[in-house]
Scaffold this motif. Structure first.
Motif, PDB file in Angstrom:
ATOM      1  N   SER A 215       0.834  -1.200   0.000  1.00  0.00           N
ATOM      2  CA  SER A 215       0.000   0.000   0.000  1.00  0.00           C
ATOM      3  C   SER A 215       0.863   1.243   0.000  1.00  0.00           C
ATOM      4  O   SER A 215       1.991   1.246   0.496  1.00  0.00           O
ATOM      5  CB  SER A 215      -0.955   0.016   1.203  1.00  0.00           C
ATOM      6  N   ALA A 216       0.329   2.305  -0.576  1.00  0.00           N
ATOM      7  CA  ALA A 216       1.081   3.532  -0.768  1.00  0.00           C
ATOM      8  C   ALA A 216       1.287   4.267   0.546  1.00  0.00           C
ATOM      9  O   ALA A 216       0.509   4.134   1.501  1.00  0.00           O
ATOM     10  CB  ALA A 216       0.339   4.429  -1.753  1.00  0.00           C
ATOM     11  N   ALA A 217       2.331   5.099   0.570  1.00  0.00           N
ATOM     12  CA  ALA A 217       2.631   5.903   1.755  1.00  0.00           C
ATOM     13  C   ALA A 217       1.493   6.859   2.082  1.00  0.00           C
ATOM     14  O   ALA A 217       1.289   7.219   3.247  1.00  0.00           O
ATOM     15  CB  ALA A 217       3.929   6.675   1.542  1.00  0.00           C
ATOM     16  N   ILE A 218       0.723   7.289   1.057  1.00  0.00           N
ATOM     17  CA  ILE A 218      -0.331   8.270   1.301  1.00  0.00           C
ATOM     18  C   ILE A 218      -1.458   7.717   2.167  1.00  0.00           C
ATOM     19  O   ILE A 218      -2.267   8.481   2.686  1.00  0.00           O
ATOM     20  CB  ILE A 218      -0.912   8.794  -0.029  1.00  0.00           C
TER      21      ILE A 218
ATOM     22  N   PHE B  12       4.411  15.119  -6.682  1.00  0.00           N
ATOM     23  CA  PHE B  12       4.824  14.825  -5.314  1.00  0.00           C
ATOM     24  C   PHE B  12       3.613  14.942  -4.385  1.00  0.00           C
ATOM     25  O   PHE B  12       2.845  15.900  -4.476  1.00  0.00           O
ATOM     26  CB  PHE B  12       5.914  15.791  -4.850  1.00  0.00           C
ATOM     27  N   ASN B  13       3.469  13.971  -3.496  1.00  0.00           N
ATOM     28  CA  ASN B  13       2.485  14.036  -2.413  1.00  0.00           C
ATOM     29  C   ASN B  13       3.226  13.902  -1.097  1.00  0.00           C
ATOM     30  O   ASN B  13       4.010  12.963  -0.916  1.00  0.00           O
ATOM     31  CB  ASN B  13       1.466  12.900  -2.533  1.00  0.00           C
ATOM     32  N   PHE B  14       2.985  14.816  -0.187  1.00  0.00           N
ATOM     33  CA  PHE B  14       3.623  14.711   1.111  1.00  0.00           C
ATOM     34  C   PHE B  14       2.708  15.276   2.185  1.00  0.00           C
ATOM     35  O   PHE B  14       1.833  16.109   1.915  1.00  0.00           O
ATOM     36  CB  PHE B  14       4.987  15.409   1.129  1.00  0.00           C
TER      37      PHE B  14
ATOM     38  N   ASN C 127       2.864   9.626  11.773  1.00  0.00           N
ATOM     39  CA  ASN C 127       3.292   9.146  10.465  1.00  0.00           C
ATOM     40  C   ASN C 127       3.505  10.326   9.533  1.00  0.00           C
ATOM     41  O   ASN C 127       2.610  11.150   9.343  1.00  0.00           O
ATOM     42  CB  ASN C 127       2.249   8.186   9.878  1.00  0.00           C
ATOM     43  N   ALA C 128       4.702  10.431   8.979  1.00  0.00           N
ATOM     44  CA  ALA C 128       5.001  11.416   7.940  1.00  0.00           C
ATOM     45  C   ALA C 128       5.292  10.658   6.656  1.00  0.00           C
ATOM     46  O   ALA C 128       5.881   9.570   6.684  1.00  0.00           O
ATOM     47  CB  ALA C 128       6.192  12.275   8.342  1.00  0.00           C
ATOM     48  N   PHE C 129       4.872  11.205   5.519  1.00  0.00           N
ATOM     49  CA  PHE C 129       5.032  10.463   4.274  1.00  0.00           C
ATOM     50  C   PHE C 129       5.353  11.404   3.120  1.00  0.00           C
ATOM     51  O   PHE C 129       5.038  12.596   3.133  1.00  0.00           O
ATOM     52  CB  PHE C 129       3.766   9.665   3.945  1.00  0.00           C
ATOM     53  N   CYS C 130       5.988  10.816   2.116  1.00  0.00           N
ATOM     54  CA  CYS C 130       6.259  11.513   0.865  1.00  0.00           C
ATOM     55  C   CYS C 130       6.168  10.493  -0.262  1.00  0.00           C
ATOM     56  O   CYS C 130       6.676   9.375  -0.126  1.00  0.00           O
ATOM     57  CB  CYS C 130       7.641  12.157   0.894  1.00  0.00           C
ATOM     58  N   GLN C 131       5.505  10.849  -1.328  1.00  0.00           N
ATOM     59  CA  GLN C 131       5.371   9.944  -2.467  1.00  0.00           C
ATOM     60  C   GLN C 131       5.652  10.717  -3.761  1.00  0.00           C
ATOM     61  O   GLN C 131       5.158  11.832  -3.958  1.00  0.00           O
ATOM     62  CB  GLN C 131       3.968   9.336  -2.519  1.00  0.00           C
ATOM     63  N   TRP C 132       6.443  10.108  -4.616  1.00  0.00           N
ATOM     64  CA  TRP C 132       6.861  10.737  -5.861  1.00  0.00           C
ATOM     65  C   TRP C 132       6.436   9.876  -7.037  1.00  0.00           C
ATOM     66  O   TRP C 132       6.665   8.658  -7.037  1.00  0.00           O
ATOM     67  CB  TRP C 132       8.379  10.923  -5.857  1.00  0.00           C
ATOM     68  N   LYS C 133       5.804  10.487  -8.001  1.00  0.00           N
ATOM     69  CA  LYS C 133       5.462   9.790  -9.244  1.00  0.00           C
ATOM     70  C   LYS C 133       6.164  10.479 -10.400  1.00  0.00           C
ATOM     71  O   LYS C 133       6.061  11.700 -10.565  1.00  0.00           O
ATOM     72  CB  LYS C 133       3.947   9.792  -9.472  1.00  0.00           C
TER      73      LYS C 133
ATOM     74  N   PRO D 115      10.643   2.826   9.276  1.00  0.00           N
ATOM     75  CA  PRO D 115      10.459   3.245   7.877  1.00  0.00           C
ATOM     76  C   PRO D 115       9.491   2.321   7.147  1.00  0.00           C
ATOM     77  O   PRO D 115       9.448   1.118   7.399  1.00  0.00           O
ATOM     78  CB  PRO D 115      11.869   3.134   7.301  1.00  0.00           C
ATOM     79  N   GLU D 116       8.713   2.901   6.231  1.00  0.00           N
ATOM     80  CA  GLU D 116       7.788   2.138   5.403  1.00  0.00           C
ATOM     81  C   GLU D 116       7.975   2.559   3.938  1.00  0.00           C
ATOM     82  O   GLU D 116       7.198   3.340   3.399  1.00  0.00           O
ATOM     83  CB  GLU D 116       6.345   2.366   5.854  1.00  0.00           C
ATOM     84  N   PRO D 117       9.016   2.038   3.277  1.00  0.00           N
ATOM     85  CA  PRO D 117       9.241   2.387   1.876  1.00  0.00           C
ATOM     86  C   PRO D 117       8.363   1.560   0.939  1.00  0.00           C
ATOM     87  O   PRO D 117       7.942   0.444   1.271  1.00  0.00           O
ATOM     88  CB  PRO D 117      10.718   2.041   1.674  1.00  0.00           C
ATOM     89  N   SER D 118       8.081   2.108  -0.228  1.00  0.00           N
ATOM     90  CA  SER D 118       7.309   1.394  -1.249  1.00  0.00           C
ATOM     91  C   SER D 118       7.681   1.935  -2.619  1.00  0.00           C
ATOM     92  O   SER D 118       8.123   3.085  -2.752  1.00  0.00           O
ATOM     93  CB  SER D 118       5.805   1.543  -1.007  1.00  0.00           C
ATOM     94  N   ALA D 119       7.512   1.102  -3.651  1.00  0.00           N
ATOM     95  CA  ALA D 119       7.845   1.520  -5.010  1.00  0.00           C
ATOM     96  C   ALA D 119       7.040   0.682  -5.991  1.00  0.00           C
ATOM     97  O   ALA D 119       6.650  -0.456  -5.696  1.00  0.00           O
ATOM     98  CB  ALA D 119       9.348   1.372  -5.281  1.00  0.00           C
ATOM     99  N   ALA D 120       6.798   1.263  -7.176  1.00  0.00           N
ATOM    100  CA  ALA D 120       6.036   0.546  -8.201  1.00  0.00           C
ATOM    101  C   ALA D 120       6.360   1.102  -9.583  1.00  0.00           C
ATOM    102  O   ALA D 120       6.645   2.299  -9.732  1.00  0.00           O
ATOM    103  CB  ALA D 120       4.539   0.655  -7.935  1.00  0.00           C
ATOM    104  N   PHE D 121       6.315   0.217 -10.565  1.00  0.00           N
ATOM    105  CA  PHE D 121       6.332   0.595 -11.970  1.00  0.00           C
ATOM    106  C   PHE D 121       4.964   0.280 -12.554  1.00  0.00           C
ATOM    107  O   PHE D 121       4.436  -0.829 -12.362  1.00  0.00           O
ATOM    108  CB  PHE D 121       7.402  -0.182 -12.742  1.00  0.00           C
TER     109      PHE D 121
END
Length: 597
Positions: A100-103, A305-307, A336-342, A372-378
């Motif tokens: 699941s996404a950081a958001i 960017f979503n943060f 919980n602090a988060f940042c997501q980059w597409k 830490p809760e990292p995540s990534a996707a293509f």
């Protein structure tokens, strides 16, 4: 108003979207009934007649449930009882089974269920819905919603009454359950919900929503292998939410949630059927106060960017005639602090990367540790009919308040549970004239560590589980009036110390046939298969529950602003147990009448 995961690819893992009104809501008294027959998902009834929602084997207290992006309060025990959740105004249900996404914040190890409600419409002012089932089970709902220029509102009142399920005819009576209508079962529930939305202009919106659920008395059926007399009285759930969305300019968008979600109940156990001799008298009160601001920044056509951050302060206090003779309060704060980059590599491929940093502390342990809760996707969009996703993430689940604070078993030194989750998903559509063929295949692997369970008299981080599996769905529409759907899931697992995933079938299959008939009639037939499952009794001994098939059929008719639906559930009156000692309903019927003005 939507504050989270507007686009499916923002979810990191594959997103399963359910059209609730058309697929699940017609015959559902509550959300528990509406979340059945989904591949990779099991929804069972447990020891206190509460629901237990599992996704790919993860337990209910490890699954995060949201409404329009707002987390629901899972209470002292960490579980949300979907039997008590009103199905009013649900439009869609989004389910993330993989990473699941950081958001979405933290506590997503077991997956995410995001319930999307309907926006106010412009076509009617008043709606009436009546759903009736066997043995005087019924739900009556009156609602009003409308959109007036910049202002929209929704308000609903509902009453649900249930006098217990009727067991199948081939049920073998036990010394504690005689068959027919389930012993010691009764519930009447009242729901009130309201929502207000206001648009200052096309770029700025505010919203407010609130709800209240009240159950004066609920009798709790015991296991068919034991004899318990239990009840809830004055069960309440109340919540309110403020939402804000502001498009600051062509690059920046700000959104936020401020929410309060609380409840209380009185739980009693007796030694006799007439409730004269009290054994346990437990009073519980709890609430969560949360704040979740989020910023979206789109500096150019390739980057998004979503943060933001999410703060939740959870409080509970309990009192009983055992270990809690005085009101005993506890609190738990989760940060919980988060940042997501597409990044859009080209018109066919985008890359997502997210990082969440989570921590918690409580009244009995003030030190902070960050996780830490990292995540990534293509995401690959090969063409308009074909797309693929490859994703990986590390998601955690913090201990429940019971696991931390229980006088009998609590352990404030527990670590969060965590799972490294991997998923590969491909969706392919084929169109040949008017013929539509769509299928989706997912492969997944989960490496779960620090699972919490009782070891002796204390909760400990003791188990590790590896699980892997596949899910496949197929939709075939050869004609405008014919639509067939097939879904299958398989899961394998291996746990340390002979640990088993409970209420989780290795094989699960669902088939749905929809037919549009003359005279505006629609026919819907469903059948589902659940393989053998492990289930535990009160002493945590494992039992194997038998596999079973269920068949349902429904017929609906809609004319202008009036609709009628009738149907049969469990047509062949099959006996099955959702958990050890807790059977499901036998043959049932339903009739639903709806109208709007």
């Amino acid at each position: 108003m939507r504050v989270i995961a507007d686009k499916p690819e923002d979810a990191i893992g594959a997103l399963h979207i359910i059209d609730y009104i058309e697929q699940k809501g017609i015959a559902a008294l509550n959300l528990y009934e509406g979340l059945q027959d989904i591949a990779g998902v099991t929804n069972t009834t447990g020891t206190k007649d509460e629901s237990n929602l599992r996704i790919r084997g993860f337990r209910s207290n490890e699954v995060k449930i949201l409404v329009d992006g707002r987390p629901l309060n899972s209470g002292y025990f960490g579980n949300i009882d979907l039997h008590q959740f009103s199905p009013s105004d649900i439009k869609e249900i989004h389910i993330i089974k993989g990473p699941s996404a950081a958001i979405y914040g933290t506590n997503t190890m077991g997956g995410v269920v995001n319930i999307i409600t309907s926006d106010p419409g412009k076509d009617s002012w008043l709606k009436l819905n009546l759903l009736a089932k066997r043995n005087n089970a019924n739900r009556l709902e009156i609602s009003s919603d409308h959109k007036l220029k910049n202002f929209g509102y929704r308000v609903s009142l509902a009453r649900e009454h249930n006098e217990g399920i009727v067991l199948p005819k081939d049920f073998t009576p036990t010394p504690f359950e005689n068959g027919g209508v389930r012993n010691h079962s009764l519930k009447t529930q009242y729901d009130f919900q309201t929502r207000l939305d206001y648009e200052f202009n096309p770029f700025r919106q505010v919203g407010a929503s609130a709800g209240f659920t009240y159950v004066p008395e609920k009798l709790i059926p015991s296991s068919i292998y034991t004899l318990d007399y239990r009840q809830y009285t004055d069960w309440m759930h109340y919540w309110t939410t403020l939402e804000y969305v502001d498009i600051l300019n062509e690059f920046l968008k700000l959104s936020s949630h401020l929410y309060y979600d609380g409840g209380q109940d009185i739980y009693r156990e007796y030694s006799d059927a007439s409730h004269q001799y009290l054994i346990l008298d437990s009073h519980m009160r709890y609430y969560t106060l949360g704040f979740n601001p989020r910023m979206e920044w789109v500096p150019d056509a390739w980057n998004t960017f979503n943060f933001g951050f999410r703060l939740e302060s959870m409080h509970s206090t309990r009192k009983d005639n055992g270990n809690y003779l005085q009101w005993t309060p506890h609190w738990l704060n989760i940060y919980n602090a988060f940042c997501q980059w597409k990044y859009q590599l080209n018109n066919k491929v985008n890359f997502l990367a997210g990082l969440g940093a989570s921590s918690h502390h409580c009244d009995v342990k003030s030190s902070l540790s960050f996780f830490p809760e990292p995540s990534a996707a293509f995401n690959f969009k090969w063409n308009e009919l074909s797309k693929s996703t490859i994703s990986i993430g590390n998601n955690i689940s913090f201990p429940t308040m019971r696991q931390l604070f229980s006088a009998e078993n609590g352990n404030p030194n527990l670590k969060p549970q965590n799972a490294i989750k991997c998923e590969i998903s491909h969706q392919q559509k084929i169109k040949a004239g008017n013929i539509i063929f769509s299928n989706q295949l997912s492969l997944f692997y989960n490496n779960t560590r620090n699972l919490i369970d009782r070891q002796g008299d204390t909760y400990q981080n003791i188990y590790k589980v590896h699980s892997a599996g596949t899910e496949y769905s197929l939709m075939f529409k050869p004609f405008a009036w014919w639509e067939s759907e097939l879904a299958y899931s398989y899961i394998w697992w291996e746990g340390t110390e002979n640990y088993e995933l409970t209420e989780t079938p290795h094989h699960q299959a669902n088939f749905t046939q929809n037919l549009s008939l003359p005279w505006k009639l629609k026919l819907r037939y469903t059948c589902s298969y659940n393989d053998n499952r492990f289930s535990q009794d009160k002493l945590n001994n494992y039992h194997i529950l038998s596999s079973y098939w269920l068949h349902n059929i429904g017929l609906s008719y809609k004319f202008k602003k009036f609709s009628l639906a009738v149907g049969l559930e469990n047509i062949f009156d099959t006996y099955y147990e959702t958990e050890y000692g807790y059977p499901g309903p036998g043959l049932n019927f339903f009739i639903r009448l709806s109208t709007e003005f």
